[in-house]
Design an enzyme around this catalytic site. Structure first.
Site, PDB file in Angstrom:
ATOM      1  N   GLU A  69     -21.364 -21.106-107.311  1.00  0.00           N
ATOM      2  CA  GLU A  69     -20.971 -21.519-108.666  1.00  0.00           C
ATOM      3  C   GLU A  69     -19.476 -21.399-108.915  1.00  0.00           C
ATOM      4  O   GLU A  69     -18.871 -22.246-109.562  1.00  0.00           O
ATOM      5  CB  GLU A  69     -21.749 -20.725-109.717  1.00  0.00           C
ATOM      6  CG  GLU A  69     -23.159 -21.255-109.982  1.00  0.00           C
ATOM      7  CD  GLU A  69     -24.166 -20.886-108.917  1.00  0.00           C
ATOM      8  OE1 GLU A  69     -23.817 -20.058-108.054  1.00  0.00           O
ATOM      9  OE2 GLU A  69     -25.290 -21.418-108.940  1.00  0.00           O
ATOM     10  N   HIS A 138     -33.082 -16.905-116.735  1.00  0.00           N
ATOM     11  CA  HIS A 138     -33.090 -18.378-116.773  1.00  0.00           C
ATOM     12  C   HIS A 138     -33.397 -18.899-118.175  1.00  0.00           C
ATOM     13  O   HIS A 138     -33.894 -20.014-118.318  1.00  0.00           O
ATOM     14  CB  HIS A 138     -34.139 -18.952-115.814  1.00  0.00           C
ATOM     15  CG  HIS A 138     -33.789 -18.894-114.357  1.00  0.00           C
ATOM     16  ND1 HIS A 138     -33.739 -17.725-113.657  1.00  0.00           N
ATOM     17  CD2 HIS A 138     -33.484 -19.867-113.471  1.00  0.00           C
ATOM     18  CE1 HIS A 138     -33.419 -17.981-112.389  1.00  0.00           C
ATOM     19  NE2 HIS A 138     -33.254 -19.278-112.252  1.00  0.00           N
TER      20      HIS A 138
HETATM   21  C1  TPP Z   1     -26.705 -18.300-108.999  1.00  0.00           C
HETATM   22  C2  TPP Z   1     -27.826 -19.244-108.855  1.00  0.00           C
HETATM   23  N1  TPP Z   1     -27.577 -20.532-108.549  1.00  0.00           N
HETATM   24  C3  TPP Z   1     -28.581 -21.401-108.422  1.00  0.00           C
HETATM   25  C4  TPP Z   1     -29.859 -21.000-108.618  1.00  0.00           C
HETATM   26  C5  TPP Z   1     -30.978 -22.001-108.532  1.00  0.00           C
HETATM   27  N2  TPP Z   1     -31.705 -21.777-107.289  1.00  0.00           N
HETATM   28  C6  TPP Z   1     -32.781 -20.998-107.254  1.00  0.00           C
HETATM   29  S1  TPP Z   1     -33.359 -20.809-105.739  1.00  0.00           S
HETATM   30  C7  TPP Z   1     -32.192 -21.823-105.095  1.00  0.00           C
HETATM   31  C8  TPP Z   1     -32.171 -22.105-103.651  1.00  0.00           C
HETATM   32  C9  TPP Z   1     -32.095 -20.867-102.856  1.00  0.00           C
HETATM   33  O1  TPP Z   1     -32.124 -21.191-101.520  1.00  0.00           O
HETATM   34  P1  TPP Z   1     -32.263 -20.078-100.421  1.00  0.00           P
HETATM   35  O2  TPP Z   1     -31.268 -19.010-100.679  1.00  0.00           O
HETATM   36  O3  TPP Z   1     -32.236 -20.728 -99.111  1.00  0.00           O
HETATM   37  O4  TPP Z   1     -33.680 -19.438-100.720  1.00  0.00           O
HETATM   38  P2  TPP Z   1     -35.122 -20.130-100.616  1.00  0.00           P
HETATM   39  O5  TPP Z   1     -35.385 -20.784-101.921  1.00  0.00           O
HETATM   40  O6  TPP Z   1     -35.108 -21.070 -99.496  1.00  0.00           O
HETATM   41  O7  TPP Z   1     -36.044 -18.988-100.422  1.00  0.00           O
HETATM   42  C10 TPP Z   1     -31.345 -22.280-106.084  1.00  0.00           C
HETATM   43  C11 TPP Z   1     -30.216 -23.185-105.880  1.00  0.00           C
HETATM   44  C12 TPP Z   1     -30.084 -19.656-108.957  1.00  0.00           C
HETATM   45  N3  TPP Z   1     -31.314 -19.195-109.203  1.00  0.00           N
HETATM   46  N4  TPP Z   1     -29.065 -18.799-109.048  1.00  0.00           N
END
Ligand code: TPP
Ligand code: MG
Lengths: 337, 324
Positions: A69, A138
């Site tokens: 971010e 959220h």
């Molecule tokens: C700071 C932040 N940015 C964006 C999000 C939205 N978000 C939730 S999960 C995710 C993807 C996470 O990917 P990864 O770290 O690979 O974990 P996975 O979902 O594959 O377990 C995103 C972008 C968030 N929750 N927090």
């Protein structure tokens, strides 16, 4: 006038802005979607506001970023200083914590701190608000905090028409603007003017006119206040309902004029109460409109707690039409004029 | 190969992995019924990572989890029933219904919370490890994170800080190939995540996240280093998720047969089962019996959760300093 949803209005506004101005680009997580994946590219954004933006505008302008971010906003800010008109998307306003420096100390300050040498025409778009049991991280708003930042314009669209007109103005604005799109409003429909349509910043909408009390409501709370006003009208109580549209700049005049007419004020905001947009508006009227007031100002807000997860707790957390109605009645208690 | 863990330990690992799998498969079936509020991210497919890591830990070691946290919770010892109640937003949930799927925590089990902020956890785990270092005990902390989280500034800062302070923590990355609908391949510029972690000045290796034994052994070595005061390590485990990013994700970004293929080739439960029976470490019947016990427990947990009382409205303003 065409009728479209809040989400469709978002799409319409950004698409028009991007067609009109090749400097406009959108950066954020999964904004085009499917980058590097085994299936479909061009998913269209997390809440679906960017359908087919990728094929139309290409990868240089629909920019999928890593989960970073601070760099998303910072990159947009830097690009804004050097000729682009970027839109940085932060998926939930709760995530503003991660990029606060780039907003607070960087984008918002540059024009002033550098003695007017530069503008910073960046737009930060965030999804905001409670109502989906999305839990404590959220469901928050955050526009109160942002309104505390000098140099930053803060936009809170309450309807599909607001979205379109305010987004188009934001993109043209030379200063940094943050827009809070309420995620519980995405499917709400309303009339939206066709083609280019601009709503000026700092001009509130008088959603409804009446004589007994002024309600100033922010974002989704405008809708709830309409319901409250309908109920009150059955008892012959009529209200002015003011939708500020932008919290910074704030249309002080419309609010003060309305209170001058009604003599009473209820401010409705789903955010936490302390140092909030609601207290700011209350302070405005208390200091500049005191003589008009016939009753204490009422604030209808969430309690000063994080948003809870369980739906019954979240419903209790959020102000509802009944709370607004009750607050208006309190201002009218024992009235003689 | 000689048996790496006792039969009891192996059966325990199986119980935890099957519990996670069935817990998530059940939630997947329950979600469309509309009784589970909010956003839910399922862990199916990644069980060997949570269990392989947590089985090397003691009760008083701590973990910090992610939005996809059910597996980490169950692996660290959270009870099925109060977890289920939390997910259903009930008073008897681990957080009284205030947290939900994305914020399950059980401090009595060393589970310091699932986290809705990607990258929220690793700095906290670094801090936990600082506490352990200064308190002079031999406890360790582990932060779980996805491939996507590895790009978050907070995570990079935490890795460097942990190396500088030489604290007993592990950065565990579960590379399931995606952050939401963006491929790790695209979003991680360095391509080799372990190499990038190593560049911070700590040991870092990549393991097979679908192989419980590989996860366990690599983690055990890293935990040992941490306990001995040799500082942090990073572990990257390659794995896959069997469901969408969140429940309701149409997953158009995945090739049509991808999940089905991965269910055939990357199923950590199947691999575990085949291995332990082929080696003669566990009887098929014992595995089966555990599986049935787990199914019964989950059935009960769902039924009880649906019938459980909602949080009392007075709890809206408890557990927080408030006078407004
Ligand atoms: C700071 C932040 N940015 C964006 C999000 C939205 N978000 C939730 S999960 C995710 C993807 C996470 O990917 P990864 O770290 O690979 O974990 P996975 O979902 O594959 O377990 C995103 C972008 C968030 N929750 N927090
Ligand atoms: Mg991932």
């Amino acid at each position: 006038m065409p009728v479209m949803s809040y989400r469709e209005a978002l799409t319409d506004a950004y698409r028009l802005a991007m067609r009109k101005d090749p400097r406009v680009c959108i950066l954020g997580e999964d904004v085009a979607g499917g980058a590097g994946a085994s299936g479909q590219r061009n998913i269209g954004g997390i809440f679906g506001p960017w359908p087919d933006f990728l094929p139309e505008f290409g990868e240089q302008r629909m920019i999928d970023t890593p989960i970073s971010e601070s760099a998303i906003v910072g990159t947009a800010v830097g690009a804004a200083l050097c000729g682009l008109r970027p839109v940085a998307e932060i998926m939930f306003s709760d995530f503003l914590g991660l990029c606060l420096d780039q907003i607070w100390n960087q984008a918002a300050k540059f024009r002033y701190m550098f003695g007017g040498q530069t503008h910073c025409p960046v737009v930060i778009r965030v999804n905001t608000g409670a109502g989906m049991s999305a839990g404590s991280q959220h469901s928050q708003t955050g526009y109160g905090m942002m309104t505390n930042i000098p140099g930053l314009k803060v936009v809170v669209p309450a309807s599909a028409a607001d979205v379109k007109g305010l987004v188009m103005t934001a993109i043209d604005d030379p200063d940094p603007v943050i827009i809070f799109d309420h995620k519980a409003l995405f499917t709400d429909k309303g009339e939206v003017p066709e083609g280019e349509f601009y709503l000026p910043f700092g001009e509130a909408e008088l959603v409804r006119e009446g004589d007994d009390c002024t309600i100033v409501a922010i974002s989704r709370m405008v809708k709830f206040s309409q319901k409250a006003a309908d109920a009150l009208e059955k008892d012959g109580i009529t209200v002015d309902l003011v939708n500020p549209r932008t919290l910074s700049p704030l249309d002080e005049e419309t609010i003060l004029e309305s209170v001058e007419h009604t003599g009473r004020l209820v401010v409705v905001d789903e955010s936490n109460p302390r140092c909030s947009a609601a207290t700011d508006i209350a302070a405005l009227v208390a200091s500049k409109g005191f003589a008009s007031l016939k009753a204490p100002i009422e604030l209808v807000t969430a309690p000063h707690t994080p948003p809870p997860f369980a739906p019954n707790l979240e419903r209790a957390y959020l102000p509802g039409p009944k709370d607004i109605e009750a607050a208006v009645r309190r201002t009218l208690k024992g009235r003689t004029t | 190969m000689s048996q790496p863990l006792s039969a009891e330990q192996l059966l325990g690992a199986w119980r935890r992995m099957v519990t996670i799998r069935e817990f998530e498969e059940r939630l997947h079936r329950e979600m469309p019924k509309g009784m589970i509020p909010g956003f839910t991210h399922l862990y199916s497919g990644q069980e060997a990572v949570a269990v392989g890591v947590c089985d090397t830990l003691e009760l008083d070691d701590v973990i910090v989890s992610t939005h996809r946290g059910h597996g980490h919770c169950l692996a660290k010892g959270c009870e099925v029933k109060p977890m289920m109640q939390e997910i259903y937003g009930r008073a008897g949930g681990l957080c009284g219904g205030k947290g939900g799927s994305m914020h399950i925590a059980d401090f009595s089990k060393g589970m310091l919370g699932a986290n809705g902020i990607v990258g929220g956890g690793p700095p906290l785990a670094t801090g936990a490890a600082l506490a352990f270092r200064n308190l002079g005990n031999r406890r360790v902390s582990v932060s779980f994170g996805g491939d996507g989280s590895s790009n978050q500034g907070t995570v990079l800062e935490a890795m460097n800080m942990a190396v500088v302070l030489k604290v007993p923590t592990l950065f565990v990355y579960e590379n399931n190939g995606y952050s939401e609908n963006t491929a790790a391949e695209y979003a991680i510029g360095a391509k080799d995540l372990a190499e990038r972690c190593a560049a911070f000045g700590m040991p870092a290796e990549t393991g097979d996240g679908t192989d419980f034994f590989d996860v366990y052994e690599r983690t055990q070595r890293a935990v040992e280093r941490a306990r001995n005061g040799e500082g942090p390590s990073s572990l990257v485990f390659t794995c896959t998720r069997f469901f969408g990013h969140f429940e309701g994700d149409p997953q158009k970004y995945r090739a049509a047969d991808e999940v089905e293929t991965f269910r055939q080739t990357m199923d950590c439960l199947r691999k575990f089962r085949e291995r332990v029976t082929a080696e003669g470490w566990l009887e098929e019947s014992a595995l089966q019996q555990v599986h049935e016990e787990v199914l019964a427990l989950i059935e009960e947990a769902v039924e009880e959760a649906m019938a459980a009382p909602l949080p009392d409205l007075s709890t809206l303003t408890t557990d927080v300093y408030t006078s407004y």
